[in-house]
Design a protein around this motif. Structure first.
Motif, short mmCIF file in Angstrom:
data_model
loop_
_atom_site.label_atom_id
_atom_site.label_comp_id
_atom_site.label_asym_id
_atom_site.label_seq_id
_atom_site.Cartn_x
_atom_site.Cartn_y
_atom_site.Cartn_z
N ASP A 89 0.83 -1.21 0.00
CA ASP A 89 0.00 0.00 0.00
C ASP A 89 0.86 1.26 0.00
O ASP A 89 0.55 2.24 0.69
N GLY A 90 1.98 1.24 -0.74
CA GLY A 90 2.83 2.41 -0.88
C GLY A 90 3.75 2.69 0.29
O GLY A 90 4.49 3.68 0.30
N GLU A 91 3.74 1.81 1.29
CA GLU A 91 4.59 2.00 2.49
C GLU A 91 5.64 0.89 2.57
O GLU A 91 5.36 -0.26 2.24
N ILE A 92 6.84 1.25 3.05
CA ILE A 92 7.89 0.24 3.25
C ILE A 92 7.52 -0.61 4.46
O ILE A 92 7.27 -0.09 5.54
N VAL A 93 7.47 -1.92 4.26
CA VAL A 93 7.17 -2.84 5.36
C VAL A 93 8.35 -3.73 5.71
O VAL A 93 8.35 -4.42 6.73
N ASN A 94 9.39 -3.74 4.83
CA ASN A 94 10.56 -4.56 5.11
C ASN A 94 11.75 -3.98 4.36
O ASN A 94 11.60 -3.46 3.26
#
Length: 105
Positions: A81-86
């Motif tokens: 969703d456009g966000e860095i998660v890793n």
């Protein structure tokens, strides 16, 4: 085949994607990047249809590398969703990248 992502296509391909996106920030002269490259290609095949897997050549495309604070390469970011998660910096085993993708599927 991993998608070639550029500064021009980054927002559309990565930030607006409805699927998780794996982005390998790399450069042709980088030895460790050549070790990660085949892993990224395998993941692009294995996760076809489930996740977008791409590469950004940091020499040719510096805008988003700078925006996301890429200081060392290879750096592999996973977006949801456009966000860095890793974020993985350096060379990691394939399972590390696969687990990061599986966590957001």
């Amino acid at each position: 085949m991993a998608l070639e992502i550029t500064d021009a296509s980054f927002e559309e391909v990565v930030l607006k994607s409805d699927k998780p996106v794996v982005v390998d920030f790399w450069a042709a002269w980088c030895g460790p990047c050549r070790m990660v490259g085949p892993i990224i290609e395998e993941l692009s095949t294995e996760y076809d249809g489930k996740a977008v897997v791409g590469k950004v050549d940091v020499d040719a495309n510096q805008q988003f590398a700078a925006k996301f604070g890429i200081r060392n390469i290879p750096t592999v970011l996973v977006f949801k969703d456009g966000e860095i998660v890793n974020r993985q910096v350096g060379v990691s085993p394939k399972k590390v990248y696969a687990d990061a993708i599986d966590a957001v599927l």
